[in-house]
Design an enzyme around this catalytic site. Structure first.
Site, mmCIF file in Angstrom:
data_model
loop_
_atom_site.group_PDB
_atom_site.id
_atom_site.type_symbol
_atom_site.label_atom_id
_atom_site.label_comp_id
_atom_site.label_asym_id
_atom_site.label_seq_id
_atom_site.Cartn_x
_atom_site.Cartn_y
_atom_site.Cartn_z
ATOM 1 N N ARG A 1 0.811 -1.215 0.000
ATOM 2 C CA ARG A 1 0.000 0.000 0.000
ATOM 3 C C ARG A 1 0.841 1.260 0.000
ATOM 4 O O ARG A 1 0.284 2.356 0.030
ATOM 5 C CB ARG A 1 -0.820 0.007 1.283
ATOM 6 C CG ARG A 1 -2.294 -0.156 1.043
ATOM 7 C CD ARG A 1 -2.869 -0.450 2.393
ATOM 8 N NE ARG A 1 -4.164 0.055 2.553
ATOM 9 C CZ ARG A 1 -5.222 -0.710 2.780
ATOM 10 N NH1 ARG A 1 -5.109 -2.009 2.795
ATOM 11 N NH2 ARG A 1 -6.373 -0.170 2.984
ATOM 12 N N ARG B 1 -21.484 -1.487 4.413
ATOM 13 C CA ARG B 1 -20.852 -2.797 4.627
ATOM 14 C C ARG B 1 -21.133 -3.311 6.037
ATOM 15 O O ARG B 1 -21.137 -2.563 7.013
ATOM 16 C CB ARG B 1 -19.343 -2.689 4.436
ATOM 17 C CG ARG B 1 -18.604 -3.948 4.886
ATOM 18 C CD ARG B 1 -17.154 -3.973 4.527
ATOM 19 N NE ARG B 1 -16.510 -2.696 4.641
ATOM 20 C CZ ARG B 1 -15.398 -2.367 3.986
ATOM 21 N NH1 ARG B 1 -14.827 -3.236 3.191
ATOM 22 N NH2 ARG B 1 -14.862 -1.186 4.139
HETATM 23 P P1 AP5 Z 1 -8.471 -2.895 4.867
HETATM 24 O O1 AP5 Z 1 -9.301 -3.793 5.649
HETATM 25 O O2 AP5 Z 1 -7.522 -3.446 3.865
HETATM 26 O O3 AP5 Z 1 -9.412 -1.830 4.207
HETATM 27 P P2 AP5 Z 1 -9.473 -1.241 2.731
HETATM 28 O O4 AP5 Z 1 -8.384 -1.391 1.770
HETATM 29 O O5 AP5 Z 1 -9.820 0.139 3.055
HETATM 30 O O6 AP5 Z 1 -10.431 -2.136 2.032
HETATM 31 P P3 AP5 Z 1 -11.786 -2.500 2.545
HETATM 32 O O7 AP5 Z 1 -11.707 -3.670 3.472
HETATM 33 O O8 AP5 Z 1 -12.435 -1.249 3.058
HETATM 34 O O9 AP5 Z 1 -12.589 -2.840 1.221
HETATM 35 P P4 AP5 Z 1 -12.533 -3.992 0.157
HETATM 36 O O10 AP5 Z 1 -11.935 -3.471 -1.096
HETATM 37 O O11 AP5 Z 1 -11.988 -5.259 0.744
HETATM 38 O O12 AP5 Z 1 -14.104 -4.127 -0.114
HETATM 39 P P5 AP5 Z 1 -15.172 -5.238 0.347
HETATM 40 O O13 AP5 Z 1 -14.964 -6.482 -0.438
HETATM 41 O O14 AP5 Z 1 -15.218 -5.331 1.824
HETATM 42 O O15 AP5 Z 1 -7.591 -1.941 5.823
HETATM 43 C C1 AP5 Z 1 -8.141 -1.347 6.977
HETATM 44 C C2 AP5 Z 1 -7.066 -0.537 7.677
HETATM 45 O O16 AP5 Z 1 -5.964 -1.377 8.073
HETATM 46 C C3 AP5 Z 1 -6.413 0.582 6.845
HETATM 47 O O17 AP5 Z 1 -7.178 1.767 6.855
HETATM 48 C C4 AP5 Z 1 -5.067 0.731 7.571
HETATM 49 O O18 AP5 Z 1 -5.207 1.468 8.766
HETATM 50 C C5 AP5 Z 1 -4.719 -0.705 7.924
HETATM 51 N N1 AP5 Z 1 -3.955 -1.381 6.859
HETATM 52 C C6 AP5 Z 1 -4.372 -2.433 6.095
HETATM 53 N N2 AP5 Z 1 -3.428 -2.796 5.222
HETATM 54 C C7 AP5 Z 1 -2.370 -1.977 5.435
HETATM 55 C C8 AP5 Z 1 -1.103 -1.857 4.810
HETATM 56 N N3 AP5 Z 1 -0.713 -2.661 3.798
HETATM 57 N N4 AP5 Z 1 -0.270 -0.884 5.259
HETATM 58 C C9 AP5 Z 1 -0.614 -0.057 6.278
HETATM 59 N N5 AP5 Z 1 -1.818 -0.128 6.906
HETATM 60 C C10 AP5 Z 1 -2.692 -1.079 6.482
HETATM 61 O O19 AP5 Z 1 -16.513 -4.556 -0.228
HETATM 62 C C11 AP5 Z 1 -17.011 -3.359 0.328
HETATM 63 C C12 AP5 Z 1 -18.559 -3.422 0.369
HETATM 64 O O20 AP5 Z 1 -19.084 -3.401 -0.957
HETATM 65 C C13 AP5 Z 1 -19.097 -4.692 1.023
HETATM 66 O O21 AP5 Z 1 -20.249 -4.381 1.746
HETATM 67 C C14 AP5 Z 1 -19.451 -5.618 -0.179
HETATM 68 O O22 AP5 Z 1 -20.521 -6.491 0.116
HETATM 69 C C15 AP5 Z 1 -19.817 -4.595 -1.252
HETATM 70 N N6 AP5 Z 1 -19.414 -4.994 -2.594
HETATM 71 C C16 AP5 Z 1 -18.240 -5.590 -2.960
HETATM 72 N N7 AP5 Z 1 -18.193 -5.762 -4.300
HETATM 73 C C17 AP5 Z 1 -19.355 -5.237 -4.805
HETATM 74 C C18 AP5 Z 1 -19.896 -5.116 -6.117
HETATM 75 N N8 AP5 Z 1 -19.227 -5.538 -7.209
HETATM 76 N N9 AP5 Z 1 -21.118 -4.544 -6.251
HETATM 77 C C19 AP5 Z 1 -21.809 -4.097 -5.162
HETATM 78 N N10 AP5 Z 1 -21.349 -4.194 -3.887
HETATM 79 C C20 AP5 Z 1 -20.132 -4.753 -3.706
#
Ligand code: AP5
Length: 213
Positions: A89, A123
């Site tokens: 990231r 979510r």
């Molecule tokens: P992390 O958990 O990785 O959060 P993120 O990257 O912000 O990603 P998300 O989990 O928010 O989303 P996602 O893309 O996985 O979407 P999802 O499938 O859930 O990180 C959290 C925190 O940890 C960071 O802020 C940081 O503090 C720390 N961190 C993590 N990694 C780090 C790193 N490498 N370095 C430093 N710090 C780090 O889907 C979202 C929603 O949309 C769900 O409700 C789902 O049902 C819906 N959805 C999914 N796909 C679709 C679709 N095609 N159509 C309609 N709805 C959909």
């Protein structure tokens, strides 16, 4: 051996697709977000250090995150490959990853900003098995309960709208610049993440299956 990165902004659908791809290709999903949330919930030394970063949507320190990944990918279940979700990231993390291994493919999910906010705010997650739902786009069968393990679903603390917008800014400043790096390496494929969950999955499997042809 198959090593993939699922890349994209917060709530683009990385975790949703990573769980499905992991099942289809028999490689573990390695999600830094899930690993960090687990550490916070168990109040491990890492969890205590990292909690304030998660709460505010800031990125954790590169050295801690890289060590977490090294430990995880050296587990026996990752011997045939893995799917990195949420890592790398930062440029620093990407440099460390390049020293560790070669990645076969980076699946880069593109979704418009306002749709990302709607996906994050709606979510709901299972704290036991990490399944992901959405109040509108991907409902559980019984409201508020995980289909797979029956645990009550919760909203993540960092899915409040203000924190989501902050996480999107962090993505733009620190993470999106990696796209150019992957493009130079020639292993990035763009995925239209505005489509439905099944459609996005098919785009991804088509790209992965092209690797073996
Ligand atoms: P992390 O958990 O990785 O959060 P993120 O990257 O912000 O990603 P998300 O989990 O928010 O989303 P996602 O893309 O996985 O979407 P999802 O499938 O859930 O990180 C959290 C925190 O940890 C960071 O802020 C940081 O503090 C720390 N961190 C993590 N990694 C780090 C790193 N490498 N370095 C430093 N710090 C780090 O889907 C979202 C929603 O949309 C769900 O409700 C789902 O049902 C819906 N959805 C999914 N796909 C679709 C679709 N095609 N159509 C309609 N709805 C959909």
């Amino acid at each position: 051996m198959l090593k993939l990165i699922i890349f994209g902004p917060p709530s683009a659908g990385k975790g949703t697709q990573a769980q499905r791809l992991s099942k289809k290709y028999g490689i573990p999903q390695v999600s830094t977000g899930d690993l960090l949330r687990e550490a916070v919930a168990k109040q491990t030394p890492l969890g205590v250090k990292i909690k304030s970063y998660l709460d505010t949507g800031k990125l954790g320190p590169d050295d801690l995150i890289v060590q977490l990944i090294k430990d995880r990918v050296s587990q026996p279940d990752a011997s045939n490959g893995y799917l990195l979700d949420g890592f790398p990231r930062t440029i620093g993390q990407s440099t460390e990853l390049d020293k560790m291994t070669e990645i076969d493919l980076v699946l880069n999910i593109n979704v418009d900003l306002e749709l990302l906010v709607e996906r994050a705010v709606g979510r709901r997650i299972c704290t036991k098995c990490a399944s992901v739902y959405h109040v509108k786009f991907n409902r559980s069968k019984a409201e508020g309960v995980c289909d797979k393990c029956g645990t009550a679903l919760i909203q993540r603390d960092d899915d409040k709208e203000a924190t989501v917008r902050n996480r999107l800014n962090v993505y733009k400043d620190q993470t999106a610049p990696l796209i150019d790096h992957f493009k130079k390496k020639g292993n990035l494929v763009d995925i239209d993440g505005s489509k439905g969950i099944e459609d996005v999955f098919l785009q991804m499997t088509a790209a992965i299956d092209r690797l073996s042809k």
